[in-house]
Design a protein around this motif. Structure first.
Motif, short mmCIF file in Angstrom:
data_model
loop_
_atom_site.label_atom_id
_atom_site.label_comp_id
_atom_site.label_asym_id
_atom_site.label_seq_id
_atom_site.Cartn_x
_atom_site.Cartn_y
_atom_site.Cartn_z
N CYS A 367 0.86 -1.20 0.00
CA CYS A 367 0.00 0.00 0.00
C CYS A 367 0.89 1.24 0.00
O CYS A 367 1.71 1.43 0.90
CB CYS A 367 -0.90 0.01 1.23
N ASN A 368 0.72 2.10 -1.00
CA ASN A 368 1.60 3.25 -1.10
C ASN A 368 0.92 4.38 -1.87
O ASN A 368 -0.04 4.16 -2.62
CB ASN A 368 2.91 2.87 -1.77
N GLU A 369 1.47 5.57 -1.70
CA GLU A 369 1.08 6.74 -2.46
C GLU A 369 2.33 7.29 -3.13
O GLU A 369 3.20 7.83 -2.45
CB GLU A 369 0.44 7.80 -1.55
N GLN A 370 2.45 7.10 -4.43
CA GLN A 370 3.58 7.59 -5.21
C GLN A 370 4.91 7.13 -4.62
O GLN A 370 5.89 7.88 -4.56
CB GLN A 370 3.54 9.12 -5.31
N GLY A 371 4.94 5.87 -4.17
CA GLY A 371 6.18 5.29 -3.67
C GLY A 371 6.37 5.40 -2.18
O GLY A 371 7.21 4.70 -1.61
N ARG A 372 5.61 6.26 -1.51
CA ARG A 372 5.69 6.35 -0.05
C ARG A 372 4.76 5.30 0.55
O ARG A 372 3.56 5.29 0.26
CB ARG A 372 5.28 7.75 0.43
N VAL A 373 5.30 4.41 1.37
CA VAL A 373 4.49 3.34 1.95
C VAL A 373 3.53 3.93 2.97
O VAL A 373 3.92 4.74 3.82
CB VAL A 373 5.39 2.27 2.62
N LEU A 374 2.29 3.51 2.88
CA LEU A 374 1.26 4.01 3.79
C LEU A 374 1.34 3.31 5.14
O LEU A 374 1.47 2.08 5.21
CB LEU A 374 -0.13 3.80 3.19
N GLN A 375 1.27 4.12 6.17
CA GLN A 375 1.22 3.57 7.53
C GLN A 375 -0.23 3.24 7.88
O GLN A 375 -0.51 2.28 8.59
CB GLN A 375 1.78 4.59 8.50
#
Length: 478
Positions: A367-375
């Motif tokens: 799960c990510n937004e533009q490569g940043r993994v969602l916490q």
């Protein structure tokens, strides 16, 4: 004369003072660099996404060090184990990866499994940032009854078998029947069809594993059906792959004319790549009635508008589909195709290597937004310093160029976040500790590489891959 001598003397003194000052500043600068704490970044996965990201980070961040940890003892991921053996030009990208690996600010740690050998939490404690790029190692399934029978295997496993992925040598596909049915029409499916139909002499000069060459030499396969849900205008293979199939010696490509009804009328509406591919299919269709078939021993049979419905004894049943707004809708009509071996090629998906990863099991990706993994998926809050790139973050789409662009984009995001102080990079981080552990370093990989290339040279091949992990470790000196 005295004036001239004094001028020369002054000039020499000035140059000496300047040189001494410059040398002192360089020494001071080097001293500062030696004691300065580098930004430590860990990349999990030594495939294309991992190496491209490392390349970007090392170029853009002069004060960073990058460690790549990889589950296997050897690097390069799908470039080594996924690219077809008869496509050596695609593997040339390994030269670029090697240059990146030889950067003194990069370390390679092979034989390190995330989730068992080291946890994600441990890596996050030891690095300022962690980038997950360990790829896709599972298959999407047809979800049909009898799919687990021995004669139904995934194209991914078949590719791994002839490419020498450790453990895949146990696959032993049954090639004693005449008909192979491949479900799916992407480039992987066409690669598999080409490997099954290519003259064995063409493959002997590639890095196809010896056990696969022996099996393919004794293969009784004569016909390969390549079946897709949608029509020719939606075919997922590329023009390069199709051209190679059409040029295979002693292989006839047979299209079904009814699959192309109305296709020629759509040509002017198509974008150039799709138009060129469609024109090639139509050209091949138009020429097939006049082809000489005297020296043909095998057939390549692309079939469109068929959706998998059932697996029966040595046959596969398909529902005939109709296109509705670019989607394939099954009708009540069916067709059975002979299938001594069924190869499923409908896509890959990733697995969750560590319990600490926020993973979408349904989609098979992090799960990510533009490569940043969602916490947290609900609030879209990201985990500081944790990123994902490649198929693990996007799903299995695109070619190596797509992966490169995606990896560069995520690496740029990391650089931007560091510049914006989005997470702490000032604290001391120790990085990975390889002491007293069975780690394969880059030097260890070079020993494996040398052994493989020398073994291949003796057989007229680029390399003979080692498929045993214990043997890899022995040669690497672990």
């Amino acid at each position: 004369m005295n004036y001239t001598r004094n001028l020369r003397y002054c000039r020499r003194q000035f140059i000496n003072v300047y040189n001494n000052s410059f040398s002192t500043s360089v020494i001071k600068s080097q001293s500062v660099q030696q004691v300065a704490q580098p930004k430590r970044i860990c990349i999990v996965g030594a495939g294309p996404a991992g190496f491209y990201a490392a390349q970007y980070l090392l170029k853009q961040l002069s004060d960073c060090s990058v460690d790549i940890v990889e589950k296997l003892p050897v690097p390069f991921g799908l470039v080594r184990f996924g690219v077809a053996p008869d496509h050596p030009e695609v593997k040339n990208v390994i030269n670029t990866f090697t240059k990146t690996a030889e950067n003194p600010r990069l370390r390679f740690f092979g034989n390190v499994t995330l989730g068992t050998y080291v946890t994600l939490q441990e890596l996050r404690e030891r690095y300022h940032a962690v980038l997950l790029t360990y790829g896709a190692d599972q298959d999407r399934e047809l979800e049909l009854h009898n799919e687990q029978q021995a004669h139904v295997i995934s194209a991914r496993k078949f590719v791994a078998w002839y490419n020498g992925l450790p453990g895949a040598e146990q696959l032993q596909p049954d090639l004693s029947g005449r008909d192979v049915t491949i479900v799916g029409q992407g480039n992987v499916a066409v690669d598999v069809a080409r490997m099954l139909l290519s003259p064995i002499d063409n493959l002997k000069v590639t890095d196809t594993t010896e056990y696969a060459l022996e099996a393919l030499a004794n293969s009784k396969v004569e016909r390969v059906h390549l079946v897709g849900r949608r029509g020719p205008l939606q075919a997922a293979f590329t023009i390069k792959e199709l051209r190679e199939m059409l040029k295979l010696p002693q292989v006839e490509t047979r299209w079904r004319a009814e699959d192309f009804t109305g296709v020629d009328a759509q040509l002017d509406k198509l974008q150039r790549p799709r138009k060129r591919l469609t024109e090639l299919m139509l050209k091949s269709l138009g020429e097939q009635s006049s082809r000489q078939s005297g020296d043909v021993s095998k057939q390549f049979l692309p079939i469109f508008l068929r959706a998998p419905k059932a697996i029966v004894e040595r046959e596969m049943e398909f529902a005939i589909t109709e296109l509705q707004e670019n989607s394939a809708v099954a009708t009540s009509a069916t067709e059975k195709l002979p299938a001594d071996l069924i190869l499923r090629s409908i896509g890959y998906k990733s697995s969750c290597a560590d319990a600490g990863i926020n993973f979408d099991a349904r989609r098979g990706q992090v799960c990510n937004e533009q490569g940043r993994v969602l916490q947290d998926k609900e609030t879209k809050q990201t985990a500081p310093g944790l990123y994902v790139a490649g198929w693990l973050g996007t799903g299995p789409t695109g070619v190596i160029l797509t992966t490169m662009n995606g990896a560069f984009a995520v690496a740029k995001t990391i650089c931007n976040d560091i510049a914006a102080n989005a997470f702490d990079t000032t604290s001391l981080k120790p990085g990975f500790d390889p002491s007293n552990k069975p780690i394969v370093t880059w030097e260890g990989w070079q020993r494996i590489d040398k052994h493989e290339t020398e073994a291949g040279k003796a057989k007229g091949k680029p390399r003979e891959k080692i498929v045993s992990i214990p043997e890899m470790l022995r040669i690497a000196g672990v």
